[in-house]
Design a protein around this motif. Structure first.
Motif, short mmCIF file in Angstrom:
data_model
loop_
_atom_site.label_atom_id
_atom_site.label_comp_id
_atom_site.label_asym_id
_atom_site.label_seq_id
_atom_site.Cartn_x
_atom_site.Cartn_y
_atom_site.Cartn_z
N ILE A 6 32.15 18.26 48.19
CA ILE A 6 33.41 18.98 48.05
C ILE A 6 33.24 20.40 48.61
CG2 ILE A 6 32.84 19.62 45.68
CD1 ILE A 6 35.83 19.58 45.07
N ARG A 7 34.18 20.80 49.44
CA ARG A 7 34.13 22.13 50.06
C ARG A 7 34.85 23.14 49.16
NH1 ARG A 7 37.08 25.31 53.68
NH2 ARG A 7 35.82 26.41 55.25
N VAL A 8 34.17 24.23 48.88
CA VAL A 8 34.75 25.29 48.05
C VAL A 8 34.67 26.61 48.79
CG1 VAL A 8 34.11 24.07 45.93
CG2 VAL A 8 32.55 25.78 46.89
N GLU A 9 35.39 27.59 48.29
CA GLU A 9 35.39 28.91 48.91
C GLU A 9 35.02 29.97 47.89
OE1 GLU A 9 38.88 29.90 51.08
OE2 GLU A 9 38.80 28.09 52.34
N PRO A 10 34.40 31.06 48.35
CA PRO A 10 34.08 32.15 47.42
C PRO A 10 35.36 32.74 46.84
CG PRO A 10 32.96 32.42 49.54
CD PRO A 10 33.96 31.33 49.72
N ARG A 11 35.25 33.26 45.61
CA ARG A 11 36.40 33.90 44.96
C ARG A 11 36.01 35.33 44.62
NH1 ARG A 11 38.08 33.60 39.23
NH2 ARG A 11 36.45 32.03 38.91
N ASP A 12 36.75 36.26 45.19
CA ASP A 12 36.42 37.67 45.01
C ASP A 12 37.07 38.26 43.76
OD1 ASP A 12 34.91 37.66 47.34
OD2 ASP A 12 36.67 38.08 48.58
N THR A 14 39.12 38.57 40.06
CA THR A 14 39.03 37.99 38.72
C THR A 14 40.25 38.43 37.92
OG1 THR A 14 37.74 39.88 37.93
CG2 THR A 14 36.50 37.97 38.72
N GLY A 15 40.35 37.92 36.72
CA GLY A 15 41.47 38.29 35.87
C GLY A 15 42.59 37.28 35.90
N LYS A 16 43.48 37.36 34.90
CA LYS A 16 44.56 36.39 34.77
C LYS A 16 45.54 36.45 35.93
CE LYS A 16 44.44 36.16 29.71
NZ LYS A 16 45.21 36.34 28.45
N GLY A 17 45.86 37.67 36.37
CA GLY A 17 46.82 37.80 37.46
C GLY A 17 46.32 37.18 38.74
N HIS A 18 45.05 37.42 39.08
CA HIS A 18 44.47 36.85 40.29
C HIS A 18 44.42 35.32 40.19
CE1 HIS A 18 41.91 36.55 43.84
NE2 HIS A 18 41.10 35.77 43.14
N SER A 19 44.00 34.81 39.02
CA SER A 19 43.91 33.36 38.83
C SER A 19 45.28 32.70 38.95
CB SER A 19 43.28 33.05 37.47
OG SER A 19 41.95 33.51 37.41
N ARG A 20 46.30 33.37 38.42
CA ARG A 20 47.65 32.81 38.49
C ARG A 20 48.11 32.69 39.94
NH1 ARG A 20 49.73 35.99 35.26
NH2 ARG A 20 50.55 37.54 36.70
N LYS A 21 47.82 33.70 40.75
CA LYS A 21 48.20 33.66 42.17
C LYS A 21 47.47 32.54 42.90
CE LYS A 21 49.37 38.57 42.55
NZ LYS A 21 49.03 39.88 43.18
N LEU A 22 46.19 32.34 42.55
CA LEU A 22 45.44 31.24 43.17
C LEU A 22 46.08 29.89 42.86
CD1 LEU A 22 41.66 32.14 42.63
CD2 LEU A 22 42.94 32.15 44.77
N ARG A 23 46.45 29.70 41.61
CA ARG A 23 47.05 28.42 41.20
C ARG A 23 48.38 28.20 41.91
NH1 ARG A 23 45.69 30.67 35.92
NH2 ARG A 23 43.57 30.00 35.38
N GLU A 24 49.15 29.25 42.04
CA GLU A 24 50.44 29.14 42.71
C GLU A 24 50.27 28.79 44.19
OE1 GLU A 24 52.18 32.92 42.00
OE2 GLU A 24 52.87 32.42 39.95
N ALA A 25 49.11 29.16 44.76
CA ALA A 25 48.83 28.87 46.16
C ALA A 25 48.12 27.53 46.36
CB ALA A 25 47.99 29.99 46.77
N GLY A 26 47.93 26.78 45.26
CA GLY A 26 47.32 25.45 45.37
C GLY A 26 45.83 25.41 45.18
N TRP A 27 45.25 26.48 44.59
CA TRP A 27 43.81 26.52 44.33
C TRP A 27 43.52 26.49 42.84
CZ3 TRP A 27 40.34 26.52 48.38
CH2 TRP A 27 40.87 26.78 49.64
N ILE A 28 42.30 26.07 42.49
CA ILE A 28 41.85 26.09 41.10
C ILE A 28 40.68 27.07 40.99
CG2 ILE A 28 40.89 24.77 39.18
CD1 ILE A 28 42.10 22.26 40.41
N ILE A 40 28.32 32.24 39.89
CA ILE A 40 29.16 32.69 41.00
C ILE A 40 30.57 32.14 40.81
CG2 ILE A 40 27.23 32.85 42.63
CD1 ILE A 40 28.26 30.25 43.91
N THR A 41 31.56 32.93 41.21
CA THR A 41 32.95 32.49 41.09
C THR A 41 33.41 31.90 42.41
OG1 THR A 41 33.69 34.74 41.66
CG2 THR A 41 33.53 34.16 39.31
N ILE A 42 34.10 30.77 42.31
CA ILE A 42 34.58 30.06 43.50
C ILE A 42 36.01 29.59 43.28
CG2 ILE A 42 32.27 29.25 44.17
CD1 ILE A 42 33.04 26.52 42.94
N GLN A 43 36.60 29.02 44.30
CA GLN A 43 37.91 28.39 44.18
C GLN A 43 37.88 27.08 44.96
OE1 GLN A 43 39.84 31.88 45.84
NE2 GLN A 43 40.52 30.68 47.63
N VAL A 44 38.55 26.07 44.42
CA VAL A 44 38.58 24.75 45.04
C VAL A 44 40.03 24.31 45.20
CG1 VAL A 44 38.27 23.67 42.76
CG2 VAL A 44 37.82 22.35 44.82
#
Length: 226
Positions: A6-12, A14-28, A40-44
C-alpha cells in the motif's frame, strides 16, 4: 497470509483541523509506530485502503507500506482503526512495524465446519463457546482463521483447543484443554416444564380476593329491616 503493498504519503500537519481537511479530500490520517523507532505520521488514500481491507478479508493482514517520495518500505500490521461513532467512516489508522523473521502474537477467529450428528439426527444444540484464540507465529504465517470439524459430534460431546489442526509454524498461546464447542441436549421439554412451573408459582402468588358469602349478605339484609 499474502503480503499486501500500500502506497502512503508523509503527513506534515497535525491537529483536528488538519485531519478534518485530509478526510474531506479523501485521505485517512494514520501513524506508524514500533520497531524501536520514532513514530511517523502518514496519510493513506481512503478508497485504496478500504479496497485493500476488503481484499485481505483479515484484521491480521501484513501491509508493506511504501512511503512516497522517499523510497522507504516497511512491513506493518494494523493495530487500531478508529471510526466515527455516527457515520462509521474510518477516521484514523494505527500501523505497527513488524519484522518478517520475528514472531508476533495475534488473535485469530475459529470457524466451525460441518453439521454435528447430535444436531442433525438427535435434535441437539450447538454451543459455540470460544470464537477466537491467541496464536504466535511469523507475520507471513498468520492464518485468516482456524477450522474445527464438528460433523462427528453427538449430544454430550465437545471439542477443545487441542483438537484444532494448526498450520505449520503456528502455535496456540492458550491452554489446550479449553472447550471451544459442545453439543447440548434439546431444551424444548425442559423449557415447557419451566414455563409450567412459572405459571403455577404466579397463580399461587396472586392476591386473595376476600368476598362475602351469600349467608353474610342475607344477614346484612335482615339487619336492615324495620
Amino acid at each position: 497470509m499474502s503480503e499486501v503493498t500500500i502506497r502512503v504519503e508523509p503527513r506534515d500537519g497535525t491537529g483536528k483541523g488538519h485531519s478534518r481537511k485530509l478526510r474531506e479530500a479523501g485521505w485517512i490520517p494514520a501513524v506508524v509506530y514500533g520497531g524501536d523507532k520514532e513514530p511517523i505520521t502518514i496519510q493513506v488514500e481512503r478508497s485504496t485502503f478500504l479496497d485493500l481491507l476488503r481484499e485481505t478479508g483479515s484484521e491480521n493482514a501484513v501491509f508493506l507500506l511504501e512511503l512516497a517520495g522517499t523510497g522507504k518500505q516497511r512491513h506493518t500490521m494494523i493495530r487500531q482503526i478508529d471510526a466515527d461513532p455516527v457515520t462509521r467512516r474510518v477516521i484514523h489508522v494505527d500501523f505497527q512495524r513488524v519484522t518478517m523473521d520475528q514472531v508476533v502474537r495475534v488473535e485469530v477467529p475459529i470457524e466451525l465446519e460441518g453439521v454435528p450428528q447430535g444436531v442433525k439426527n438427535q435434535g441437539g444444540v450447538t454451543d459455540f463457546i470460544m470464537r477466537e484464540v491467541g496464536v504466535e507465529c511469523l507475520p507471513g504465517a498468520i492464518p485468516q482463521h482456524l477450522t474445527l470439524d464438528i460433523s462427528a459430534l453427538e449430544i454430550g460431546d465437545h471439542l477443545e483447543l487441542g483438537d484444532i489442526e494448526l498450520p505449520e509454524g503456528v502455535e496456540l498461546t492458550e491452554e489446550l484443554d479449553r472447550v471451544v464447542v459442545s453439543i447440548g441436549a434439546p431444551r424444548l421439554e425442559e423449557d415447557e416444564e419451566e414455563e409450567e412451573e412459572l405459571l403455577i408459582e404466579a397463580a399461587a402468588d396472586e392476591p386473595e380476593v376476600i368476598g362475602r358469602g351469600k349467608d353474610e349478605e342475607d344477614e346484612d339484609e335482615d339487619d336492615g329491616r324495620e
